[in-house]
Motif scaffolding. Structure first.
Motif, PDB file in Angstrom:
ATOM      1  N   ALA A  50       2.179   1.760  -3.415  1.00  0.00           N
ATOM      2  CA  ALA A  50       1.127   2.264  -4.307  1.00  0.00           C
ATOM      3  C   ALA A  50       0.898   3.763  -4.083  1.00  0.00           C
ATOM      4  O   ALA A  50       0.773   4.536  -5.037  1.00  0.00           O
ATOM      5  N   ILE A  51       0.867   4.167  -2.822  1.00  0.00           N
ATOM      6  CA  ILE A  51       0.646   5.591  -2.504  1.00  0.00           C
ATOM      7  C   ILE A  51       1.712   6.443  -3.196  1.00  0.00           C
ATOM      8  O   ILE A  51       1.399   7.423  -3.888  1.00  0.00           O
ATOM      9  N   GLU A  58       0.854  -1.198   0.000  1.00  0.00           N
ATOM     10  CA  GLU A  58       0.000   0.000   0.000  1.00  0.00           C
ATOM     11  C   GLU A  58       0.889   1.247   0.000  1.00  0.00           C
ATOM     12  O   GLU A  58       0.621   2.221  -0.709  1.00  0.00           O
ATOM     13  N   ASP A  87      -7.277   6.653  -0.968  1.00  0.00           N
ATOM     14  CA  ASP A  87      -7.884   5.350  -0.641  1.00  0.00           C
ATOM     15  C   ASP A  87      -6.803   4.405  -0.110  1.00  0.00           C
ATOM     16  O   ASP A  87      -7.018   3.685   0.868  1.00  0.00           O
ATOM     17  N   GLU A  88      -5.639   4.413  -0.765  1.00  0.00           N
ATOM     18  CA  GLU A  88      -4.550   3.511  -0.340  1.00  0.00           C
ATOM     19  C   GLU A  88      -4.051   3.896   1.049  1.00  0.00           C
ATOM     20  O   GLU A  88      -3.644   3.043   1.836  1.00  0.00           O
ATOM     21  N   ALA A 138      -2.031  -6.360  -6.519  1.00  0.00           N
ATOM     22  CA  ALA A 138      -2.687  -6.210  -5.214  1.00  0.00           C
ATOM     23  C   ALA A 138      -3.927  -7.104  -5.133  1.00  0.00           C
ATOM     24  O   ALA A 138      -4.175  -7.756  -4.112  1.00  0.00           O
ATOM     25  N   HIS A 141     -10.257   0.569  -8.548  1.00  0.00           N
ATOM     26  CA  HIS A 141      -9.086   1.322  -9.024  1.00  0.00           C
ATOM     27  C   HIS A 141      -8.573   0.766 -10.359  1.00  0.00           C
ATOM     28  O   HIS A 141      -8.217   1.511 -11.258  1.00  0.00           O
ATOM     29  N   HIS A 154      -6.321   2.303   3.422  1.00  0.00           N
ATOM     30  CA  HIS A 154      -6.000   0.863   3.525  1.00  0.00           C
ATOM     31  C   HIS A 154      -4.807   0.655   4.439  1.00  0.00           C
ATOM     32  O   HIS A 154      -4.814  -0.219   5.299  1.00  0.00           O
ATOM     33  N   GLU A 185      -9.597  -1.980  -4.687  1.00  0.00           N
ATOM     34  CA  GLU A 185      -8.539  -2.234  -5.674  1.00  0.00           C
ATOM     35  C   GLU A 185      -9.155  -2.613  -7.029  1.00  0.00           C
ATOM     36  O   GLU A 185      -8.641  -2.225  -8.078  1.00  0.00           O
ATOM     37  N   GLU A 203      -2.288  -2.615  -9.453  1.00  0.00           N
ATOM     38  CA  GLU A 203      -3.588  -3.004  -8.888  1.00  0.00           C
ATOM     39  C   GLU A 203      -3.842  -4.494  -9.100  1.00  0.00           C
ATOM     40  O   GLU A 203      -4.368  -5.165  -8.211  1.00  0.00           O
TER      41      GLU A 203
END
Ligand SMILES: [Fe+2]
Ligand SMILES: [Fe+2]
Ligand SMILES: [Fe+2]
Length: 281
Positions: free
Chosen positions: A20-21, A17, A46-47, A93, A123, A50, A120, A90
């Motif tokens: 991803a951010i 996560e 959103d990430e 993930a 996304h 998470h 995810e 994604e």
């Protein structure tokens, strides 16, 4: 699956996560202001949620949230290439969360993972749409190669902000002091804004933001955490103040002065918390 194994699995998810951010923010900042950049920043948020849920779960299980940054897919020449990378991230993930849901038998944890998984999947669809949209709109990398005292100051700021975001988040997970927890979270969110403003400014003046952090304070007692935070906030307020005085760009100067004021405020808030904490010792 035993508790230690679950902590390990969730920490791997948390690291990804984090990756991803930073990947999405790197993309969004490089695209400048626009509708798509805003939506990508929304997905980065959103990430962050998470990451936060995973970290709180790890702490509840008796673990410590990892600060290691996981998989990132960077590179690619065009925005469409970046969006393809984001689709792939994604997909990775989605596979990982599905495997975790099958392997973990704690219903509260699998419920959380299914909740994350649904984000995810959404996304992935959004990024697939962005691959096409980026091609149609011929979006390009707006980052420049400017490199001077101003871009150096902005990147110094980004590095500081990224570091304190991680530091305040980790402290928020570890402190038993409810008031401190709330303030640390609040200030971490404020530092996220700072990082975004600095990165957007860097791109706006023809530079290129570097999203890296330095060492995070690892104190485990709340009073020690707050002392480290106060020291950092005072130092950074001084640095922003000096850099603002030297800056000849009015926009950069305004930004640095605003950051300085926020950092001074943070130091005072942490000072009050430390006074309360010392009294209760
Ligand atoms: Fe996520
Ligand atoms: Fe800040
Ligand atoms: Fe601060």
């Amino acid at each position: 699956m035993d508790k230690d194994k679950i902590i390990e699995v969730l920490n791997k998810d948390l690291q990804d996560e984090h990756g991803a951010i930073i990947q999405y923010l790197t993309n969004a900042y490089a695209m400048g202001e626009g509708e798509m950049a805003c939506e990508i920043e929304g997905m980065a948020r959103d990430e962050m949620r998470h990451l936060d849920w995973l970290a709180e779960t790890i702490v509840k299980l008796g673990g410590v949230p990892s600060l290691v940054r996981g998989t990132m897919r960077v590179g690619g020449e065009s925005v469409a290439d970046w969006m393809r990378n984001d689709v792939l991230l994604e997909e990775g993930a989605i596979t990982q969360y599905r495997e975790n849901i099958d392997a973990i038998d704690d219903p509260k944890i699998t419920r959380l993972l299914r909740r994350i998984l649904s984000d995810e999947e959404a996304h992935r669809g959004q990024f697939e749409h962005f691959v096409e949209k980026a091609q149609e709109e011929r979006l390009s990398d707006l980052r420049g190669t400017r490199s001077d005292d101003t871009t150096e100051t902005l990147n110094w700021g980004i590095e500081h902000e990224y570091t304190v975001i991680l530091q305040y988040m980790l402290q928020k997970y570890l402190t038993p002091n409810i008031e401190a927890k709330k303030e640390l979270e609040d200030q971490a969110i404020n530092e996220m804004q700072h990082m975004g403003w600095l990165a957007e400014k860097a791109v706006g003046i023809g530079g290129s933001p570097i999203l890296e952090h330095t060492e995070v304070d690892r104190s485990t007692r709340t009073a020690d955490m707050l002392r480290a935070d106060i020291r950092t906030e005072r130092e950074v307020a001084d640095t922003y103040d000096r850099a603002a005085a030297e800056s000849t760009d009015p926009g950069v100067k305004r930004l640095l002065l605003r950051l300085r004021d926020h950092e001074n405020y943070h130091a005072e808030v942490f000072g009050d918390l430390l006074a309360d904490e010392e009294q209760s010792d």
